[in-house]
Motif scaffolding. Structure first.
Motif, PDB file in Angstrom:
ATOM      1  N   PRO A   1      55.153  55.428  31.910  1.00 16.29           N
ATOM      2  CA  PRO A   1      55.017  56.484  32.918  1.00 16.29           C
ATOM      3  C   PRO A   1      53.803  56.297  33.820  1.00 16.29           C
ATOM      4  N   GLN A   2      52.715  55.707  33.277  1.00 18.88           N
ATOM      5  CA  GLN A   2      51.524  55.522  34.102  1.00 18.88           C
ATOM      6  C   GLN A   2      51.803  54.594  35.279  1.00 18.88           C
ATOM      7  N   SER A   3      52.760  53.675  35.105  1.00 15.66           N
ATOM      8  CA  SER A   3      53.092  52.723  36.173  1.00 15.66           C
ATOM      9  C   SER A   3      53.706  53.416  37.383  1.00 15.66           C
ATOM     10  N   LEU A   4      54.144  54.652  37.203  1.00 12.28           N
ATOM     11  CA  LEU A   4      54.813  55.366  38.293  1.00 12.28           C
ATOM     12  C   LEU A   4      53.840  56.173  39.141  1.00 12.28           C
ATOM     13  N   ALA A   5      52.566  56.134  38.792  1.00 15.33           N
ATOM     14  CA  ALA A   5      51.567  56.877  39.564  1.00 15.33           C
ATOM     15  C   ALA A   5      51.566  56.407  41.013  1.00 15.33           C
ATOM     16  N   GLY A   6      51.644  57.348  41.912  1.00 13.11           N
ATOM     17  CA  GLY A   6      51.614  57.038  43.333  1.00 13.11           C
ATOM     18  C   GLY A   6      52.937  56.607  43.921  1.00 13.11           C
ATOM     19  N   GLU A   7      53.957  56.467  43.109  1.00 14.62           N
ATOM     20  CA  GLU A   7      55.265  56.033  43.616  1.00 14.62           C
ATOM     21  C   GLU A   7      56.042  57.198  44.227  1.00 14.62           C
ATOM     22  N   ARG A   8      56.770  56.880  45.264  1.00 14.48           N
ATOM     23  CA  ARG A   8      57.671  57.860  45.882  1.00 14.48           C
ATOM     24  C   ARG A   8      58.998  57.818  45.114  1.00 14.48           C
ATOM     25  N   LEU A   9      59.286  58.904  44.429  1.00 13.14           N
ATOM     26  CA  LEU A   9      60.487  58.952  43.598  1.00 13.14           C
ATOM     27  C   LEU A   9      61.665  59.502  44.390  1.00 13.14           C
ATOM     28  N   ILE A  10      62.826  58.946  44.109  1.00 14.41           N
ATOM     29  CA  ILE A  10      64.082  59.424  44.703  1.00 14.41           C
ATOM     30  C   ILE A  10      64.951  59.923  43.559  1.00 14.41           C
ATOM     31  N   ALA A  11      65.345  61.183  43.610  1.00  9.55           N
ATOM     32  CA  ALA A  11      66.121  61.771  42.509  1.00  9.55           C
ATOM     33  C   ALA A  11      66.941  62.943  43.019  1.00  9.55           C
TER      34      ALA A  11
ATOM     35  N   ALA B   1      64.350  65.229  32.759  1.00 15.25           N
ATOM     36  CA  ALA B   1      63.961  64.026  32.022  1.00 15.25           C
ATOM     37  C   ALA B   1      62.963  63.193  32.815  1.00 15.25           C
ATOM     38  N   ILE B   2      63.174  63.086  34.122  1.00 13.02           N
ATOM     39  CA  ILE B   2      62.273  62.286  34.961  1.00 13.02           C
ATOM     40  C   ILE B   2      60.890  62.929  35.027  1.00 13.02           C
TER      41      ILE B   2
ATOM     42  N   ALA C   1      55.176  63.182  33.283  1.00 12.73           N
ATOM     43  CA  ALA C   1      54.106  64.040  32.753  1.00 12.73           C
ATOM     44  C   ALA C   1      53.559  63.514  31.432  1.00 12.73           C
ATOM     45  N   SER C   2      54.405  62.801  30.654  1.00 14.78           N
ATOM     46  CA  SER C   2      53.937  62.258  29.374  1.00 14.78           C
ATOM     47  C   SER C   2      52.841  61.216  29.569  1.00 14.78           C
ATOM     48  N   GLY C   3      52.734  60.652  30.762  1.00 16.20           N
ATOM     49  CA  GLY C   3      51.676  59.696  31.064  1.00 16.20           C
ATOM     50  C   GLY C   3      50.619  60.268  31.979  1.00 16.20           C
TER      51      GLY C   3
ATOM     52  N   ALA D   1      63.443  54.799  41.777  1.00 20.14           N
ATOM     53  CA  ALA D   1      64.238  55.846  41.136  1.00 20.14           C
ATOM     54  C   ALA D   1      64.430  55.553  39.656  1.00 20.14           C
ATOM     55  N   LEU D   2      64.562  56.617  38.892  1.00 20.88           N
ATOM     56  CA  LEU D   2      64.935  56.524  37.483  1.00 20.88           C
ATOM     57  C   LEU D   2      66.375  57.021  37.382  1.00 20.88           C
ATOM     58  N   ILE D   3      67.277  56.128  37.006  1.00 17.32           N
ATOM     59  CA  ILE D   3      68.697  56.461  36.965  1.00 17.32           C
ATOM     60  C   ILE D   3      69.267  56.089  35.597  1.00 17.32           C
ATOM     61  N   PRO D   4      70.440  56.625  35.219  1.00 14.24           N
ATOM     62  CA  PRO D   4      71.059  56.242  33.941  1.00 14.24           C
ATOM     63  C   PRO D   4      71.307  54.743  33.874  1.00 14.24           C
ATOM     64  N   GLN D   5      71.061  54.168  32.724  1.00 12.92           N
ATOM     65  CA  GLN D   5      71.218  52.728  32.557  1.00 12.92           C
ATOM     66  C   GLN D   5      72.650  52.274  32.813  1.00 12.92           C
ATOM     67  N   ALA D   6      73.623  53.151  32.566  1.00 13.30           N
ATOM     68  CA  ALA D   6      75.022  52.790  32.796  1.00 13.30           C
ATOM     69  C   ALA D   6      75.297  52.436  34.250  1.00 13.30           C
ATOM     70  N   LEU D   7      74.456  52.932  35.168  1.00 14.32           N
ATOM     71  CA  LEU D   7      74.640  52.645  36.583  1.00 14.32           C
ATOM     72  C   LEU D   7      73.960  51.356  37.010  1.00 14.32           C
TER      73      LEU D   7
END
Length: 290
Positions: free
Chosen positions: A183-193, A205-206, A211-213, A240-246
């Motif tokens: 999760p720390q790697s996502l700091a400063g990233e623009r998320l699309i969800a 979940a996202i 927040a866990s990091g 983006a964080l998406i389901p692995q099935a996709l």
């Protein structure tokens, strides 16, 4: 007249013998002959010509025979079909599913159900998760495949798969070749969800994972559909964080990376407990093999 009288006439027309026709109908000949005479009297036409040796159909009788057969065939089919529908062997079933399921469990589930119930017409409705919840509550769906969202006393629910989130980034992004992404790697990233009003399970979940990091999720764009999310990532507008099935069918220029301690979520088959469609139980029976 009713179908019983039609069966009397068909028996006579097919045997051309009053005694044989009466036996077929489990009657003695005199009352059977009276039934045929009553039919002719009701219709006001002669259906058979008879003498001491022969019975023959009149032109009107030949036409009436064809019509009687058609009516009886339709009547028998209706009686047969209503029993099949009541037993869940025939009819239709409206099945909703989210796009994520189209890439995972839906193809196998549809195939297995169609093999088990070939005379049940499956009406497939691809919808966003919140629409599925609403349509189930309103009775516009008989069953649905969606994200597990905790206890729902009004729904019968069966776990059919478990998935996890993965990260997708544009090719060339700093995380495209990273080995361990937390999760720390996502700091400063623009998320699309997708917004919480569309896919609350994924959105929660996202945000919880970030927040866990100690990272506050920054949602730059909020399209409703996962395919749109993937295209925006392809254009370099964020990650983006998406389901692995996709992740098995990504657009060119999009890279999928595994997450450390990736959030997991359930994919469930659910149906209203008060639902009356007898075709639904078999769907649950085959779901465990999908």
């Amino acid at each position: 007249m009713d179908t019983r009288h039609m069966r009397y006439f068909v028996a006579l027309a097919e045997t051309l013998h009053f005694g044989h026709a009466a036996a077929r109908m489990n009657m003695s000949q005199p009352p059977f002959s009276r039934q045929i005479a009553a039919i002719e009297k009701t219709l006001g036409v002669r259906l058979v010509e008879r003498n001491s040796r022969n019975v023959a159909l009149t032109p009107a009788g030949q036409h009436f025979l064809a019509d009687c057969r058609a009516v009886l065939e339709g009547f028998d089919a209706a009686c047969r079909d209503v029993r099949l529908v009541a037993g869940g062997m025939k009819g239709e079933l409206k099945l909703g599913f989210m796009m994520h399921a189209a890439h995972s469990v839906i193809p196998a589930l549809v195939r297995l159900y169609s093999e088990a119930r070939p005379d049940v017409r499956l009406i497939l409705e691809e919808r966003i998760p919140t629409d599925i919840e609403e349509m189930l509550a309103e009775g516009r769906l008989d069953a649905a495949v969606t994200f597990g969202a905790g206890p729902a006393p009004h729904l019968r629910t069966q776990l059919i798969a478990r998935d996890r989130l993965c990260l997708i980034v544009p090719a060339g992004h700093r995380l495209a070749e990273a080995e361990a992404i937390g999760p720390q790697s996502l700091a400063g990233e623009r998320l699309i969800a997708a917004p919480a009003t569309v896919a609350p399970t994924l959105r929660t979940a996202i945000a919880t994972y970030c927040a866990s990091g100690g990272v506050i999720a920054h949602f730059a764009f909020e399209p409703r559909l996962q395919h749109t999310i993937i295209r925006l990532v392809q254009e370099g507008l964020g990650v983006a964080l998406i389901p692995q099935a996709l992740c098995g069918d990504l657009a060119e220029g999009v890279v999928a990376r595994l997450l450390v301690d990736a959030p997991e979520f359930d994919v469930v088959l659910c149906a209203p407990r008060a639902g009356r469609n007898p075709a639904v139980p078999e769907l649950f029976a085959v779901a465990g093999r999908a």
